[in-house]
Design a protein around this motif. Structure first.
Motif, PDB file in Angstrom:
ATOM      1  N   THR A  28      36.098   9.528   8.205  1.00 43.42           N
ATOM      2  CA  THR A  28      36.654  10.791   7.741  1.00 43.42           C
ATOM      3  C   THR A  28      35.899  11.203   6.488  1.00 43.42           C
ATOM      4  O   THR A  28      35.136  10.405   5.944  1.00 43.42           O
ATOM      5  N   ARG A  29      36.073  12.426   6.055  1.00 43.33           N
ATOM      6  CA  ARG A  29      35.362  12.861   4.846  1.00 43.33           C
ATOM      7  C   ARG A  29      35.769  11.989   3.660  1.00 43.33           C
ATOM      8  O   ARG A  29      36.939  11.683   3.490  1.00 43.33           O
ATOM      9  N   SER A  30      34.804  11.644   2.862  1.00 43.94           N
ATOM     10  CA  SER A  30      35.108  10.839   1.679  1.00 43.94           C
ATOM     11  C   SER A  30      35.977  11.667   0.750  1.00 43.94           C
ATOM     12  O   SER A  30      35.558  12.720   0.273  1.00 43.94           O
ATOM     13  N   ARG A  31      37.189  11.210   0.519  1.00 44.11           N
ATOM     14  CA  ARG A  31      38.116  11.995  -0.305  1.00 44.11           C
ATOM     15  C   ARG A  31      37.685  12.026  -1.765  1.00 44.11           C
ATOM     16  O   ARG A  31      37.843  13.016  -2.453  1.00 44.11           O
ATOM     17  N   SER A  32      37.145  10.917  -2.235  1.00 42.71           N
ATOM     18  CA  SER A  32      36.821  10.831  -3.658  1.00 42.71           C
ATOM     19  C   SER A  32      35.407  11.314  -3.936  1.00 42.71           C
ATOM     20  O   SER A  32      35.023  11.446  -5.078  1.00 42.71           O
ATOM     21  N   ASN A  33      34.618  11.539  -2.888  1.00 46.02           N
ATOM     22  CA  ASN A  33      33.201  11.873  -2.973  1.00 46.02           C
ATOM     23  C   ASN A  33      32.328  10.643  -3.240  1.00 46.02           C
ATOM     24  O   ASN A  33      31.120  10.754  -3.370  1.00 46.02           O
ATOM     25  N   ALA A  34      32.950   9.465  -3.355  1.00 46.76           N
ATOM     26  CA  ALA A  34      32.149   8.251  -3.499  1.00 46.76           C
ATOM     27  C   ALA A  34      31.524   7.938  -2.141  1.00 46.76           C
ATOM     28  O   ALA A  34      32.037   8.351  -1.108  1.00 46.76           O
ATOM     29  N   LEU A  35      30.411   7.214  -2.177  1.00 43.41           N
ATOM     30  CA  LEU A  35      29.768   6.810  -0.931  1.00 43.41           C
ATOM     31  C   LEU A  35      30.696   5.902  -0.140  1.00 43.41           C
ATOM     32  O   LEU A  35      31.422   5.106  -0.726  1.00 43.41           O
ATOM     33  N   GLU A  36      30.606   5.975   1.156  1.00 44.30           N
ATOM     34  CA  GLU A  36      31.409   5.111   2.006  1.00 44.30           C
ATOM     35  C   GLU A  36      30.951   3.663   1.875  1.00 44.30           C
ATOM     36  O   GLU A  36      29.770   3.378   1.995  1.00 44.30           O
ATOM     37  N   ARG A  37      31.879   2.772   1.606  1.00 48.55           N
ATOM     38  CA  ARG A  37      31.531   1.355   1.546  1.00 48.55           C
ATOM     39  C   ARG A  37      32.099   0.623   2.757  1.00 48.55           C
ATOM     40  O   ARG A  37      31.457  -0.182   3.370  1.00 48.55           O
ATOM     41  N   LYS A  38      33.370   0.909   3.027  1.00 48.46           N
ATOM     42  CA  LYS A  38      34.015   0.289   4.191  1.00 48.46           C
ATOM     43  C   LYS A  38      33.770   1.228   5.368  1.00 48.46           C
ATOM     44  O   LYS A  38      34.200   2.370   5.350  1.00 48.46           O
ATOM     45  N   GLU A  45      34.841  21.712   0.101  1.00 49.00           N
ATOM     46  CA  GLU A  45      36.275  21.382   0.062  1.00 49.00           C
ATOM     47  C   GLU A  45      36.636  20.470  -1.096  1.00 49.00           C
ATOM     48  O   GLU A  45      37.661  19.789  -1.064  1.00 49.00           O
ATOM     49  N   ALA A  46      35.802  20.446  -2.144  1.00 49.18           N
ATOM     50  CA  ALA A  46      36.001  19.486  -3.237  1.00 49.18           C
ATOM     51  C   ALA A  46      37.446  19.439  -3.737  1.00 49.18           C
ATOM     52  O   ALA A  46      38.022  18.364  -3.901  1.00 49.18           O
ATOM     53  N   GLU A  47      38.025  20.609  -3.959  1.00 43.20           N
ATOM     54  CA  GLU A  47      39.352  20.627  -4.581  1.00 43.20           C
ATOM     55  C   GLU A  47      40.409  19.966  -3.706  1.00 43.20           C
ATOM     56  O   GLU A  47      41.211  19.165  -4.174  1.00 43.20           O
ATOM     57  N   THR A  48      40.400  20.324  -2.416  1.00 47.26           N
ATOM     58  CA  THR A  48      41.380  19.735  -1.507  1.00 47.26           C
ATOM     59  C   THR A  48      41.166  18.240  -1.354  1.00 47.26           C
ATOM     60  O   THR A  48      42.109  17.457  -1.354  1.00 47.26           O
ATOM     61  N   LEU A  49      39.911  17.851  -1.234  1.00 45.68           N
ATOM     62  CA  LEU A  49      39.618  16.432  -1.001  1.00 45.68           C
ATOM     63  C   LEU A  49      40.075  15.566  -2.162  1.00 45.68           C
ATOM     64  O   LEU A  49      40.733  14.555  -1.973  1.00 45.68           O
ATOM     65  N   ILE A  50      39.737  15.989  -3.378  1.00 49.70           N
ATOM     66  CA  ILE A  50      40.074  15.137  -4.516  1.00 49.70           C
ATOM     67  C   ILE A  50      41.591  15.124  -4.738  1.00 49.70           C
ATOM     68  O   ILE A  50      42.167  14.098  -5.112  1.00 49.70           O
ATOM     69  N   ASP A  51      42.220  16.235  -4.457  1.00 43.26           N
ATOM     70  CA  ASP A  51      43.683  16.276  -4.526  1.00 43.26           C
ATOM     71  C   ASP A  51      44.293  15.262  -3.581  1.00 43.26           C
ATOM     72  O   ASP A  51      45.203  14.516  -3.942  1.00 43.26           O
ATOM     73  N   ASP A  52      43.775  15.278  -2.385  1.00 41.40           N
ATOM     74  CA  ASP A  52      44.285  14.364  -1.372  1.00 41.40           C
ATOM     75  C   ASP A  52      44.060  12.922  -1.809  1.00 41.40           C
ATOM     76  O   ASP A  52      44.926  12.073  -1.671  1.00 41.40           O
TER      77      ASP A  52
END
Lengths: 350, 535
Positions: free
Chosen positions: B244-254, B294-301
């Motif tokens: 799914t889209r990275s919510r925090s904008n950090a790179l996917e690790r898992k 979608e930065a605002e929605t993602l980080i909120d989530d």
């Protein structure tokens, strides 16, 4: 005829493991470095230097050529951690990706902080790797005293293969998926063995040693947490099991080094007089590097580093360790402030 | 899939699943009747809350029918029902196909950002967005493009990109086209199919439908089988291993291993079938934006769930037409950039692959990878072993992501400002800092520039050591210019600026956004200027 198994390394544990496997009916190709040693094993079936007069299985076929060992489906690596990477790299020239590699070497590589099975993965194409660890003093295994070991791997196939070749009525093999826990415990207990040796060398008794083992275990657990190690692994054969034996037995090399340090010898004198490698020395460095990264208290590891690498004297080390702030047993951050000790009032003259 | 392949695939997939379920039931696994019952249960649960589904009525009737027949069904009828159930799902997943549309749509791909934005927003059509910038001007391709083109002729490619925005699929879809490669099969969320025009394109660009509301394990197995079979047929695939889209904008690790494991299965099946080009190549890609739609929605989530992603966001900026318009004009006027880096290809075991499709170990020795899956001379599946192989792959992909992550000016400046604010408010935990903005919220120009410069130097060194990548701007400009640039970007699109100037100081209007952009640098060992001085 059963398929051949290779054992790489002709030290005490390498020979003892080769003997266990060969006695189970698997022909063993044993790689040793020195031709005289190969000759002794071939003709006399002994390894005087490391295993005294214990007779080795005739099913062991020594070689000084790595390539002879490479075609075996299952390969057990038992070389000192210092030579582990180089030996793996040389092996890597001959290995195929379906082969199974088990490491019986206990150590963590300084700098990279890799466990031995990770080093194999870096130096060869093999992914099916595992580790063997437990309370296994080579001489007692040779004497046929019953003991047990753990074969750990993320691959069930590797665990099964390892257990198959090792298990016997005097050497019971258990399986585990927690290879990280098994290798970490196997390496770190050697640092604790050095410390236990020092305590014994000073002349302290069983209370003190038990105190050290328990606090050492709590450092193992704390370190394990950073790697999501299952605490059950640390309370099992490869953890507590190995810790108890190595911190109590005169046969443990690390314990010996510690003991002589405790009796006042210098490290360089001790190491100079030893025929075999004390892995704890090298692991102390790796463990200390890790402890620094994790920013949590690892007092025993830290003090051992200072003793070994910075020449701290034992008296000073003792004060450091025992003078630390009071805290809850399993919560080092929960510190109880120490009250100023008032000098006792002069005895009233009556 | 092409028409002739599609029908063949449906038959193949249904056959395989029915066979494997029957076998497993015979060997003491879950009885077929339970598999069906479980599926009915999951589907009816879904239908209760999913009344808007376009196939609501149809599905209701179907499941009621299955439920009614099941209790009285004979052995043969039960098998028949399983067959119908699988068929019901697979037809929806594979969709309908019109070969004429396929031809037309392939030619239509490069129409530009308008299409791209339509793809993220099914709401409106192209004509309603005036003055749209062209996609070619904004998506910059770099990395191992040539190697990828060669590799495409050697076997089947699976693209595994990072995922931070709904724009990712069109961006990578366009990039694949621009590199001259055939379209990749990928599972797109059902919401992207609700618009008839979009659906029309999606299907014909190789997308199959994934309904995330369908939670039945059987459905998920069918999806995986669809991916497996399409790879076996030689179709390149695309999936986002982060799931799914990275919510925090950090790179996917898992990374999600379920879909990734399909590559290994396809490889083994290909070996068994003696296919001429059996190998499957995973190609990690990173996609980085100066600004995320979608930065605002993602980080909120992210903050709401404190890391636990909700998986489905009903409404976000990508369904808000005004937002999209603002985003597009910001892209255009700011000449803002999207960077796609094609990474090092890997085999299903995580080893690196050269452009000729050969695998190598880390010492550069060639590996006969077929032997990883051989037992007594035959290629065999072994779910436990294969799961671990896929773990190795996912670790390798995660490492490649770190190396190929292209740091943008917004990431750098956000990181600098954020770490200064954390230092100035040492007693505040992260969440309170994000909530309040900190007791000390102003940064001086000097400290900000200095921090940016310190980080910039370290980042350059890291790029030299091949630990990450930098957008060219981070080489060309000094700290002052970079801050200016980032500030203009922040102002150009988001409702409130992640960082802005107030007098001769700098302040964040929206700490969450500042956090979001700096998270792209999460996990890299960077020292702040105060630490660098101390050291």
């Amino acid at each position: 005829m059963s398929e051949k198994v290779a054992v790489i390394g002709g030290g005490s544990w390498g020979c003892a493991l080769a003997h266990v496997i060969a006695s189970n009916g698997y022909p063993v190709v044993l790689y040793v470095r020195r031709p005289e040693q190969a000759e002794e094993i071939r003709t006399k079936h002994t390894n005087q230097r490391y295993l005294k007069d214990y007779p080795l299985s005739h099913n062991i076929h020594p070689t000084t050529n790595l390539e002879d060992a490479a075609p075996c489906q299952t390969i057990v690596m038992v070389v000192p951690s210092k030579a582990f990477r180089e030996t793996s790299r040389k092996m890597g020239d001959f290995l195929k990706p379906d082969q199974i590699l088990l490491s019986a070497t206990k150590g963590i590589e300084p700098g990279t902080h890799l466990r031995m099975s990770d080093v194999i993965k870096e130096e060869t194409a093999c992914l099916k790797v595992g580790a063997i660890s437990g309370p296994n003093l080579a001489l007692e295994v040779m004497a046929g005293h019953p003991t047990a070991t753990i074969v750990a791997s993320r691959y069930n196939e590797v665990v099964a293969a390892g257990m198959q070749i090792l298990n016997s009525t005097t050497f019971r093999a258990y399986g585990s998926q927690d290879i990280v826990g098994v290798e970490l415990a196997g390496a770190l207990k050697n640092v604790m063995a050095l410390a236990a040796g020092i305590i014994t060398g000073i002349g302290y008794g069983a209370n003190t040693r038990s105190f050290l083992i328990s606090r050492g275990l709590s450092e193992l657990i704390r370190m394990g947490n950073h790697y999501s190690v299952d605490p059950m692994t640390l309370s099992g054969l490869a953890g507590v099991g190995d810790l108890i034996v190595t911190c109590n037995s005169e046969q443990s090399r690390n314990f010996q080094v510690g003991k002589r340090l405790g009796q006042g010898e210098t490290l360089s004198d001790i190491l100079g007089s030893m025929q075999q490698v004390a892995e704890g020395i090298r692991t102390t460095q790796s463990a200390y590097e890790l402890a620094k990264d994790f920013r949590e208290p690892f007092p025993i590891i830290e003090i051992m580093y200072k003793i070994i690498y910075q020449g701290m004297n034992i008296e000073e080390a003792k004060l450091h360790l025992l003078g630390r702030p009071m805290h809850y047993e399993h919560e080092p951050s929960r510190v109880i402030p120490q009250r100023e000790k008032k000098p006792l009032p002069p005895a009233s003259g009556q | 899939m092409r028409n002739e392949d599609r029908e063949r695939a449906i038959v193949e997939i249904t056959g395989r699943l029915v066979h494997s379920k029957m076998e497993s039931s015979k060997q003491g696994g879950t009885p077929i009747i339970e598999v069906i019952n479980d599926t009915i249960y999951h589907e009816q649960q879904r239908l209760r809350s999913d009344r808007k589904s376009p196939t609501y009525e149809e599905d209701k009737v179907f499941w009621r029918q299955v439920q009614r027949t099941l209790p009285r069904a004979s052995e043969r009828e039960i098998k028949q029902l399983l067959h119908q159930t699988v068929d019901h799902f697979i037809r929806e997943i594979a969709g309908n196909f019109n070969p004429y549309v396929y031809q037309a749509s392939v030619k239509l791909v490069p129409v530009g950002l308008g299409f791209l934005l339509n793809a993220v927003s099914p709401v409106r059509l192209l004509s309603q967005l005036p003055k749209l910038p062209s996609i070619q001007d904004h998506v910059m391709l770099s990395g191992k493009v040539e190697a990828l083109r060669k590799l495409d002729r050697k076997g089947t490619i699976v693209f595994v990109p990072t995922h931070s925005s709904n724009m990712d699929s069109p961006v990578i879809g366009w990039s694949i086209f621009a590199m001259g490669l055939p379209p990749a099969t990928y599972g797109a969320g059902l919401n992207l199919f609700t618009n008839p025009l979009l659906s029309f394109f999606m299907h014909n660009l190789g997308a199959y439908r994934v309904d995330r509301r369908k939670t039945a394990p059987l459905y998920k197995e069918i999806l995986k089988e669809y991916a497996t079979v399409s790879m076996e047929y030689g179709y390149n695939n695309l999936f986002f291993p982060g799931g799914t889209r990275s919510r925090s904008n950090a790179l996917e690790r898992k990374l999600k291993k379920g879909l990734m494991g399909t590559g290994l299965r396809a490889f083994i099946n290909n070996l068994r079938a003696n296919k001429p080009n059996p190998r499957i190549y995973f190609v990690p890609c990173t996609i980085n934006y100066q600004l995320v739609l979608e930065a605002e929605t993602l980080i909120d989530d992210f903050l709401k769930e404190a890391g636990k992603s909700r998986y489905i966001i009903e409404k976000d900026e990508s369904s808000d037409i005004r937002k999209i318009y603002n985003f597009a004009s910001s892209l255009a006027t700011m000449d803002s950039q999207i960077r796609l880096v094609v990474g090092q290809a890997l085999d299903p075991f995580g080893n690196i692959v050269d452009e000729d499709g050969e695998s190598y170990d880390r010492r550069g020795r060639r590996i006969e990878i077929e032997r990883y899956v051989m037992r007594n001379g035959d290629p065999v599946e072994d779910p436990q072993r294969d799961h671990e192989y896929t773990n190795e792959l996912s670790e390798s992909i995660a490492k490649e992501f770190i190396r190929d992550n292209m740091i943008m000016v917004t990431h750098l400046v956000a990181k600098a400002a954020f770490s200064l604010l954390r230092q100035k408010n040492p007693d505040m935990d992260l969440f309170r800092l994000l909530h309040t903005g900190g007791d000390i919220e102003l940064l001086t120009q000097q400290e900000l520039f200095q921090e940016v410069e310190t980080l910039q130097m370290q980042l350059r060194d890291m790029e030299q050591r091949d630990e990450l990548k930098l957008e060219p701007m981070l080489h060309e400009h000094n700290a002052e210019k970079l801050v200016q640039r980032a500030l203009r970007l922040f102002k150009s699109y988001h409702t409130s600026a992640a960082l802005q100037r107030r007098g001769d100081r700098y302040i964040s209007e929206d700490m969450r956004l500042l956090y979001f952009y700096q998270n792209r640098l999460d996990g890299y060992a960077l020292d702040s200027s105060s630490q660098a001085r101390a050291a």
